[in-house]
Motif scaffolding. Structure first.
Motif, PDB file in Angstrom:
ATOM      1  N   LEU A 113       3.431   5.602  -5.928  1.00 18.85           N
ATOM      2  CA  LEU A 113       3.174   5.567  -7.362  1.00 18.85           C
ATOM      3  C   LEU A 113       2.062   6.520  -7.767  1.00 18.85           C
ATOM      4  O   LEU A 113       2.071   7.067  -8.876  1.00 18.85           O
ATOM      5  N   GLU A 114       1.087   6.737  -6.889  1.00 21.70           N
ATOM      6  CA  GLU A 114      -0.012   7.647  -7.200  1.00 21.70           C
ATOM      7  C   GLU A 114       0.461   9.075  -7.393  1.00 21.70           C
ATOM      8  O   GLU A 114      -0.181   9.862  -8.095  1.00 21.70           O
ATOM      9  N   THR A 115       1.556   9.427  -6.757  1.00 25.43           N
ATOM     10  CA  THR A 115       2.074  10.798  -6.852  1.00 25.43           C
ATOM     11  C   THR A 115       3.255  10.908  -7.820  1.00 25.43           C
ATOM     12  O   THR A 115       3.946  11.923  -7.826  1.00 25.43           O
ATOM     13  N   THR A 116       3.467   9.881  -8.626  1.00 28.78           N
ATOM     14  CA  THR A 116       4.577   9.886  -9.581  1.00 28.78           C
ATOM     15  C   THR A 116       4.062  10.314 -10.951  1.00 28.78           C
ATOM     16  O   THR A 116       3.145   9.685 -11.490  1.00 28.78           O
TER      17      THR A 116
ATOM     18  N   VAL B 127       3.078  -1.264 -13.417  1.00 28.95           N
ATOM     19  CA  VAL B 127       2.986   0.194 -13.513  1.00 28.95           C
ATOM     20  C   VAL B 127       3.067   0.596 -14.985  1.00 28.95           C
ATOM     21  O   VAL B 127       4.140   0.510 -15.600  1.00 28.95           O
TER      22      VAL B 127
ATOM     23  N   LEU C  37       2.083   1.749  -3.499  1.00 32.11           N
ATOM     24  CA  LEU C  37       1.012   2.281  -4.345  1.00 32.11           C
ATOM     25  C   LEU C  37       0.803   3.770  -4.089  1.00 32.11           C
ATOM     26  O   LEU C  37       0.505   4.532  -5.024  1.00 32.11           O
ATOM     27  N   THR C  38       0.946   4.193  -2.834  1.00 34.30           N
ATOM     28  CA  THR C  38       0.808   5.615  -2.509  1.00 34.30           C
ATOM     29  C   THR C  38       1.899   6.433  -3.194  1.00 34.30           C
ATOM     30  O   THR C  38       1.643   7.527  -3.719  1.00 34.30           O
TER      31      THR C  38
ATOM     32  N   ALA D 265      -2.502   4.096 -13.795  1.00 32.49           N
ATOM     33  CA  ALA D 265      -2.974   3.471 -12.563  1.00 32.49           C
ATOM     34  C   ALA D 265      -2.199   2.179 -12.326  1.00 32.49           C
ATOM     35  O   ALA D 265      -2.292   1.230 -13.100  1.00 32.49           O
ATOM     36  N   ALA D 266      -1.437   2.149 -11.235  1.00 35.06           N
ATOM     37  CA  ALA D 266      -0.683   0.950 -10.876  1.00 35.06           C
ATOM     38  C   ALA D 266      -1.621  -0.104 -10.307  1.00 35.06           C
ATOM     39  O   ALA D 266      -2.608   0.216  -9.630  1.00 35.06           O
ATOM     40  N   GLN D 267      -1.300  -1.355 -10.535  1.00 33.84           N
ATOM     41  CA  GLN D 267      -2.160  -2.453 -10.081  1.00 33.84           C
ATOM     42  C   GLN D 267      -1.311  -3.595  -9.557  1.00 33.84           C
ATOM     43  O   GLN D 267      -0.375  -4.052 -10.221  1.00 33.84           O
TER      44      GLN D 267
ATOM     45  N   GLN E 130       0.822  -1.201   0.000  1.00 36.94           N
ATOM     46  CA  GLN E 130       0.000   0.000   0.000  1.00 36.94           C
ATOM     47  C   GLN E 130       0.860   1.256   0.000  1.00 36.94           C
ATOM     48  O   GLN E 130       0.544   2.255  -0.663  1.00 36.94           O
TER      49      GLN E 130
END
Length: 299
Positions: free
Chosen positions: A88-91, A130, A85-86, A96-98, A82
């Protein structure tokens, strides 16, 4: 040269038949050699085009996504995934990474371990796919962020996989081009030998023709015309056979999922049609050189 071209276009009729027999060993050799070389040229051309497409596809597919591996104990794996993923959300520059499910990871490992291997018992890290969506993506910056904020997270941009694969595909393409050059050279050598053999077998006829006033260019034109026609006819047959063989190759589904990619796509099917024209050109220049050289030596 102009006289040769005029003779080729005008034809030589019965005179050519008397100078160069329309049948015989040299005629069969020229047609067979041209056909065989054209058949091989079709496959060499298909190899060069297919490997070029393969290199481009591998480069694009492997560059369009990266993978994040998260290695940790089962107790804190979800928390670290998690956290990754956080990050990656701000990269910028990625979609959308999965996180891959256990079944998806098992499918990835099946080619190496087989379908019956208990993947759950293996210490397999969590994998996050990603997608890369723009050129703003900074893989080195993301790698440093993951190392600092998510212990055990490693970014894999597929560089170690991509470079050898693309390099191998490019070398195969170069091998296909080299094969085409060697096939052309071998065709020229075979036609030259056949033309010299025909000239040597007709030395007495050539001397008689000279006595009655025939010029060397007239005699050479007859040989050049015959061997050019034979090279073109043989190459046309070999090209047709090669195209049919390429068309009959199994597709991806029929090959059990193994995609060779060997073949022509779209307008690429028209490229083999150039082979008979090239063969005719090779026959023309090879026979012209052999004829003029041999005629100069015959006295």
């Amino acid at each position: 040269m102009k006289a040769l071209w005029r003779g080729l276009l005008r034809g030589d009729g019965d005179v050519g038949n008397r100078i160069v027999p329309p049948t015989g060993f040299t005629a069969q050799l020229t047609v067979f050699a041209s056909g065989a070389m054209a058949f091989l040229a079709v496959f060499a051309l298909a190899l060069a085009l297919a490997t070029g497409r393969l290199a481009e596809r591998w480069s694009q597919e492997l560059a369009s996504s990266v993978t994040v591996r998260v290695t940790s104990s089962d107790a804190d794996r979800d928390a670290r995934v998690q956290a990754a993923l956080t990050v990656l959300e701000t990269t910028p520059g990625i979609g959308a990474a999965q996180k891959l499910s256990d079944d998806q990871v098992a499918d990835l490992l099946t080619p190496w371990f087989g379908p019956d291997m208990p993947v759950d018992a293996l210490p397999v890290p969590a994998l996050i796919d990603v997608p890369v969506t723009s050129a703003d993506f900074d893989s080195e910056g993301l790698r440093l962020r993951l190392e600092a904020e998510v212990p055990g997270a490693v970014l894999d941009d597929h560089t170690q996989w991509r470079r050898p694969l693309v390099s191998a595909a490019k070398r195969l393409k170069a091998l296909g081009v080299i094969s085409l050059i060697l096939i052309t050279a071998a065709s020229a050598a075979m036609i030259t030998l056949a033309a010299k053999a025909a000239l040597s077998a007709n030395v007495q006829v050539i001397r008689v023709l000279r006595l009655i006033g025939a010029r060397d260019i007239t005699i050479a034109t007859a040989f050049v015309r015959r061997f050019t026609q034979r090279a073109a006819i043989g190459a046309a047959g070999g090209t047709l056979a090669g195209i049919i063989a390429i068309a009959l190759l199994p597709d991806m589904d029929a090959a059990g999922g193994f995609l060779t990619g060997l073949g022509f796509h779209g307008w690429g099917w028209l490229l083999p049609l150039l082979i008979p024209l090239i063969a005719a050109g090779v026959g023309f220049f090879a026979t012209r050189w052999a004829a003029l050289k041999m005629l100069g030596a015959v006295r």
